[in-house]
Structures are given as structure tokens and as C-alpha cells.
Design an enzyme around this catalytic site. Structure first.
Site, PDB file in Angstrom:
ATOM      1  N   LYS A   3       0.809  -1.331  -0.076  1.00 56.40           N
ATOM      2  CA  LYS A   3      -0.145   0.056   0.005  1.00 56.40           C
ATOM      3  C   LYS A   3       0.880   1.126   0.223  1.00 56.40           C
ATOM      4  CE  LYS A   3      -1.741   1.700   3.920  1.00 56.40           C
ATOM      5  NZ  LYS A   3      -1.480   2.925   4.407  1.00 56.40           N
ATOM      6  N   ASN A   4       1.792   1.251   0.691  1.00 63.27           N
ATOM      7  CA  ASN A   4       2.646   2.498   1.252  1.00 63.27           C
ATOM      8  C   ASN A   4       3.666   2.633  -0.025  1.00 63.27           C
ATOM      9  OD1 ASN A   4       0.998   3.206   3.084  1.00 63.27           O
ATOM     10  ND2 ASN A   4       2.420   2.530   4.843  1.00 63.27           N
TER      11      ASN A   4
ATOM     12  N   ARG B   7       0.546  14.521  13.255  1.00 62.81           N
ATOM     13  CA  ARG B   7       0.760  14.145  12.078  1.00 62.81           C
ATOM     14  C   ARG B   7       0.710  15.488  11.125  1.00 62.81           C
ATOM     15  NH1 ARG B   7      -1.521   8.554   9.524  1.00 62.81           N
ATOM     16  NH2 ARG B   7       0.567   8.773   8.530  1.00 62.81           N
TER      17      ARG B   7
ATOM     18  N   ARG C  77      -8.757  -0.403   4.331  1.00 64.10           N
ATOM     19  CA  ARG C  77      -7.951   0.595   3.706  1.00 64.10           C
ATOM     20  C   ARG C  77      -6.464  -0.274   3.414  1.00 64.10           C
ATOM     21  NH1 ARG C  77      -7.634   5.946   6.805  1.00 64.10           N
ATOM     22  NH2 ARG C  77      -6.165   6.232   5.207  1.00 64.10           N
TER      23      ARG C  77
HETATM   24  N1  EPU Z   1       6.158  14.772  11.155  1.00 67.08           N
HETATM   25  C1  EPU Z   1       6.325  16.231  11.264  1.00 67.08           C
HETATM   26  N2  EPU Z   1       6.128  16.945  10.270  1.00 67.08           N
HETATM   27  C2  EPU Z   1       5.924  16.819   8.958  1.00 67.08           C
HETATM   28  C3  EPU Z   1       5.836  15.291   8.761  1.00 67.08           C
HETATM   29  C4  EPU Z   1       5.937  14.195   9.711  1.00 67.08           C
HETATM   30  O1  EPU Z   1       6.464  16.425  12.592  1.00 67.08           O
HETATM   31  O2  EPU Z   1       6.003  17.383   8.057  1.00 67.08           O
HETATM   32  C5  EPU Z   1       6.395  13.700  12.136  1.00 67.08           C
HETATM   33  C6  EPU Z   1       4.857  12.933  12.324  1.00 67.08           C
HETATM   34  O3  EPU Z   1       3.916  13.779  13.029  1.00 67.08           O
HETATM   35  C7  EPU Z   1       5.730  11.441  12.923  1.00 67.08           C
HETATM   36  C8  EPU Z   1       6.842  11.448  12.208  1.00 67.08           C
HETATM   37  O4  EPU Z   1       7.229  12.737  11.685  1.00 67.08           O
HETATM   38  O5  EPU Z   1       5.627  11.926  14.224  1.00 67.08           O
HETATM   39  C9  EPU Z   1       6.871  10.472  11.163  1.00 67.08           C
HETATM   40  O6  EPU Z   1       5.802  10.449  10.289  1.00 67.08           O
HETATM   41  P1  EPU Z   1       5.853  10.263   8.798  1.00 67.08           P
HETATM   42  O7  EPU Z   1       5.746  11.565   7.967  1.00 67.08           O
HETATM   43  O8  EPU Z   1       7.112   9.628   8.237  1.00 67.08           O
HETATM   44  O9  EPU Z   1       4.430   9.440   8.480  1.00 67.08           O
HETATM   45  P2  EPU Z   1       3.839   9.470   7.192  1.00 67.08           P
HETATM   46  O10 EPU Z   1       4.509   9.821   6.186  1.00 67.08           O
HETATM   47  O11 EPU Z   1       2.610  10.434   7.437  1.00 67.08           O
HETATM   48  C10 EPU Z   1       3.834   6.849   6.637  1.00 67.08           C
HETATM   49  C11 EPU Z   1       2.977   6.070   6.210  1.00 67.08           C
HETATM   50  C12 EPU Z   1       2.534   5.492   7.763  1.00 67.08           C
HETATM   51  C13 EPU Z   1       3.485   4.988   8.730  1.00 67.08           C
HETATM   52  C14 EPU Z   1       4.420   6.207   8.780  1.00 67.08           C
HETATM   53  C15 EPU Z   1       5.668   5.654   9.642  1.00 67.08           C
HETATM   54  C16 EPU Z   1       2.081   6.215   4.029  1.00 67.08           C
HETATM   55  C17 EPU Z   1       1.215   6.795   3.200  1.00 67.08           C
HETATM   56  N3  EPU Z   1       1.883   6.296   5.301  1.00 67.08           N
HETATM   57  O12 EPU Z   1       3.030   7.910   7.069  1.00 67.08           O
HETATM   58  O13 EPU Z   1       1.657   4.100   7.557  1.00 67.08           O
HETATM   59  O14 EPU Z   1       3.113   4.617   9.869  1.00 67.08           O
HETATM   60  O15 EPU Z   1       5.025   6.617   7.569  1.00 67.08           O
HETATM   61  O16 EPU Z   1       6.592   4.782   9.108  1.00 67.08           O
HETATM   62  O17 EPU Z   1       3.329   5.750   3.442  1.00 67.08           O
HETATM   63  C18 EPU Z   1      -0.130   2.906   7.832  1.00 67.08           C
HETATM   64  O18 EPU Z   1       0.050   2.241   6.765  1.00 67.08           O
HETATM   65  O19 EPU Z   1      -0.964   2.209   8.541  1.00 67.08           O
HETATM   66  C19 EPU Z   1       0.465   3.993   8.156  1.00 67.08           C
HETATM   67  C20 EPU Z   1      -0.034   4.949   9.098  1.00 67.08           C
END
Ligand code: EPU
Length: 419
Positions: A22-23, A122, A398
Site C-alpha cells: 500500500k505505502n 501528523r 484501507r
Molecule cells: N512529521 C512532522 N512533520 C511533517 C511530517 C511528519 O512532524 O511534516 C512527524 C509525524 O508527526 C510523525 C513522524 O514525523 O511523528 C513520522 O511520520 P511520517 O511523516 O514518517 O509518517 P507518514 O509519512 O505520514 C507513513 C506511512 C504510515 C507509517 C509512517 C511511519 C504512508 C502513506 N504512510 O506515514 O503508514 O506509519 O510513515 O512509518 O506511507 C499505515 O500504513 O497504517 C500508516 C499509518
């Protein structure tokens, strides 16, 4: 709204085929917006989030076709609208992934700001700051991120926090920028590498994906391509835990064992015999009770936050006390409260859950609060005495393709029923 009914107590046995990730699929479909011609993506999982992404691209005017094997063709040459509306973004935060491609390719994007989320705040400040550093003019107006730019200019970006979709968005923006972009403190997840490979197949020049320093040499244009998505490491890990928690013997096929290192170490610590081949992994826990394990989540290659809830389920019935420390998201313990309703003994202290394994869980109705939480409740239901009902399973749809079919194939007594 459907729910899952699970009659616990059957040790799982057999083989299951792992779907595409998915990701990786979501950023790759968004990345198709960067091309000058049609892009074909294969090994796409049949998931709600994929349907939402197709709806998002279709709403922009892209011509999207899906065949019966879930190969998706995206022709972005018909895109006329450069926005991601609130109605879709509120159902799927990963919609933010169109921001980078739209600005880079079309010079404009109006993307709804994702709001709160069940697992943490997030924010997307790193995505926005990175695009600004690349030369985009960005305002937040009416709940939307409004970005405008002529051609983006390469620069050195040092990300504040390791962010997966942030790294992906900025890498997609940089591929069409003028000159070189360096992304420091980049996420190293396999899905980032898969996206980089996909972009490279369109003609992008990217080095260092999979390390914390990604270097992108911008090109003038990117062509269409055909690409196969990598297997889902979180779905893989979830079925392995299903084998272990039920005292069963499960082999997963069409997977990438090298992406599962941290998870396999924990399964071995829990007492499972783990076998690994080129594209398969098997876990054997027959005749044994799992031992409790300690888990601390962190960015790849450390233990993934997306597998935390499943190991919490394993610990609830394990021998001993296991500690789960969640360092990525500040509110990702909702499943712990639901598992207590099944008789689990769990103490929460901030970002730490201390789980005392109990001999037996007892069935009860439970409610899914997010994707991985729902998977963990299904796992707990597989070992609880009696019939567990997991409600709000739209979360599970999802991210897990046909979960009840795959688990049934392994012998689980599980069915989907209308609520
Ligand atoms: N963060 C910030 N600022 C930003 C972006 C992120 O502070 O601009 C923080 C977040 O709040 C969090 C940390 O950085 O504390 C890491 O979050 P990240 O941005 O890596 O998460 P994401 O990219 O929103 C993806 C996956 C998630 C997975 C996380 C961590 C996708 C579509 N989603 O989310 O997947 O948990 O990386 O590995 O790739 C899931 O599949 O169930 C899922 C939630």
C-alpha cells in the site's frame, strides 16, 4: 457497515500470497502525475486507499483505467485541475502526496491540509517547508495549501524529522527541478526506494535512495513507464504474527524477506522457528507458547510503528512481560484499550505499554480505530476463547487486501457480516 466475526482457537497452517505494498502504491500513483505519457502500475493491492487515490487522480482529469488484475494505467496528459479536495484528503492523509508532483509538473497545487488523525497530530510542515526551499510560493488559505511556482530550483534540504511521505513528496518535487537537490535525514524505508526506482524508470536521476542522503539531479521531462510495486512488508509481518500467536505454521509467499529483518528478529525472540527463502518466509510456533518481547519503534531499518500493534497482540498471550515503546506517533495505543476488553493485562505509561501475558483472552466485541489497530484486534480474536466481533473494519479494508479470505485460507474461522 461490515464487521468481522472470528471464532478463536485455531492454529493457522498453510501458505498465503502477499499483495503489493500500500505505502509504495500510493506515492507511485501520485508520481504518475509527473510523466509526459501513460504510466502502468502492476502488483497493485485491491484496497480502499488505492480506490481513493484513483478517485483523486480522476478528479484532476487524469485518465485512469484498471484491469481485472489490478494493473492501473494513469494517463496524466489530460490533467486540467490541480487540486486535492477536502472530501478526499479527510478520508486519506496520503493524498498529500500529490502536492510535490503537481507543483513540480504544473506549477500549481491546491491541496487540502490534512486535519487531525487517530494516531497522532501528523503535521505536514516538513513537506511545506521543503517545497518553499525549492522555490514554491505557499500560502495556507481556507484549509488548503496553495502552492505556486515557476520551475522549482534544486537546493539542500535538511529534514527536521525523518518523514516517509515528506521524503517522497520532496523527492518527487526535485526530479523536475532545475539543478541538484540534496535531501539530508531522508527516510530509508523500502517504499521510498521503490518510489525512487519507479521515478528512475521514467527517466529521473536519483542516487542514495535507501540511505539518509538522497541526491536528485533534476531533468526537463519524465516519460511514461511500466512498473511493478514491491510486496507489502507490513502485510507480511501481520500474517507471520498470525502464525506465531495461534501456535501455527505459516508460510508467506511473494514477499521480500530482506525488508523484514527487525520483525523476524522479534519473532525469533518470541520463540518462533523462522525459515527464509528468496521470496518467502515461514514461521513455526507449533506446540509452543510465545515468549513476551520488548519492542521499540523507530524509522527503518528499526522496528516499524506499523507492526507495533500486532506485537502487542502477541504479547497479550505470551509468557512473561513485554514492553512496547512507540516513538513515532504520540497516540498509537488505542488498540491496547480494546485488547483490555478481551482480558489483556496492559498498563500504559506515556508512550510505553507494559503487557503481562495472560493464559487466555476471552472474546468480546471490539472496535477498530485505525488500520494497524484493527489488524491487531483480528490477531487477538484469533486466539480469544469464543466469538470476537471486530467492528468498524473499514479501517482494515484501507490496508489489507481480502484479509478474511487470506486468513480463512490458513484455516481461521473468520467471516465478514453486515452490522
Ligand atoms: N512529521 C512532522 N512533520 C511533517 C511530517 C511528519 O512532524 O511534516 C512527524 C509525524 O508527526 C510523525 C513522524 O514525523 O511523528 C513520522 O511520520 P511520517 O511523516 O514518517 O509518517 P507518514 O509519512 O505520514 C507513513 C506511512 C504510515 C507509517 C509512517 C511511519 C504512508 C502513506 N504512510 O506515514 O503508514 O506509519 O510513515 O512509518 O506511507 C499505515 O500504513 O497504517 C500508516 C499509518
Amino acid at each position: 457497515m461490515d464487521k468481522l466475526q472470528i471464532q478463536g482457537g485455531v492454529p493457522l497452517e498453510g501458505e498465503v500470497r502477499i499483495s503489493g505494498a500500500k505505502n509504495a502504491t500510493l506515492p507511485i500513483l501520485a508520481g504518475a502525475l509527473l510523466a509526459d505519457g501513460p504510466v502502468v502500475v502492476g502488483n497493485v493491492p485491491h484496497l480502499k486507499d488505492v480506490t481513493t487515490t484513483v478517485e483523486l487522480l480522476g478528479g484532476m482529469g487524469a485518465t485512469v483505467t484498471i484491469d481485472e488484475r489490478m494493473r492501473i494505467e494513469v494517463d496524466p496528459t489530460t490533467v486540467r485541475d490541480y487540486s486535492a479536495p477536502y472530501e478526499l484528503v479527510k478520508t486519506m492523509r496520503a493524498s498529500i502526496l500529490v502536492l510535490g508532483p503537481l507543483v513540480a509538473r504544473y506549477g500549481r497545487a491546491d491541496v487540502s491540509l490534512p486535519g487531525g488523525c487517530a494516531i497522532g497530530a501528523r503535521p505536514v510542515n516538513i513537506h511545506v517547508a521543503g517545497l518553499q526551499a525549492l522555490g514554491a510560493d505557499i500560502t495556507i488559505d481556507g484549509g488548503y495549501i496553495r502552492a505556486r511556482a515557476d520551475r522549482l530550483r534544486g537546493t539542500r534540504l535538511v529534514l527536521d524529522t525523518v518523514t516517509v511521505t515528506g521524503t517522497e513528496n520532496l523527492m518527487m518535487a526535485a526530479v523536475l527541478a532545475e539543478g541538484e537537490t540534496v535531501i539530508e535525514n531522508a527516510a530509508r524505508e523500502p517504499e521510498v526506494v521503490d518510489l525512487a526506482n519507479f521515478l528512475t524508470s521514467m527517466g529521473a536521476k536519483i542516487r542514495g535512495a535507501g540511505t539518509d542522503k538522497i541526491v536528485v539531479e533534476g531533468v526537463e521531462r519524465l516519460s511514461g513507464t511500466s512498473y511493478e510495486v514491491l510486496p507489502d512488508r507490513i502485510e507480511s509481518g501481520t500474517y507471520l504474527v498470525a502464525g506465531a500467536i495461534t501456535g501455527g505454521h505459516v508460510r508467506i509467499k511473494n514477499t521480500r524477506p530482506d525488508h523484514l529483518d527487525a520483525v523476524l528478529v522479534k519473532l525469533q525472540e518470541a520463540g518462533a522457528k523462522v525459515g527464509v527463502g528468496e521470496n518467502w518466509v515461514e514461521v513455526d510456533m507449533r506446540g509452543r507458547r510465545p515468549r513476551a518481547v520488548d519492542v521499540r519503534t523507530a524509522p527503518y531499518p528499526a522496528f516499524p510503528t506499523d507492526m507495533q500493534a500486532q506485537f502487542a497482540a502477541l504479547n497479550t498471550v505470551a509468557d512473561g512481560v513485554g514492553t512496547i515503546i512507540e516513538t513515532i506517533f504520540e497516540n498509537r495505543f488505542m488498540h491496547m484499550l480494546e485488547m483490555r476488553r478481551l482480558g489483556a493485562e496492559i498498563r500504559l505509561e506515556g508512550n510505553t505499554a507494559i503487557i503481562h501475558g495472560v493464559g487466555h483472552l476471552k472474546a468480546a466485541p471490539v472496535m477498530a480505530t485505525d488500520l494497524r489497530a484493527s489488524a491487531s484486534l483480528v490477531l487477538a480474536g484469533l486466539v480469544a476463547e469464543g466469538r470476537t466481533e471486530v467492528e468498524r473494519i473499514y479501517h482494515i479494508d484501507r490496508g489489507y487486501e481480502a484479509i478474511e479470505e487470506k486468513l480463512s485460507q490458513l484455516g481461521a474461522q473468520i467471516k465478514r457480516v453486515p452490522n
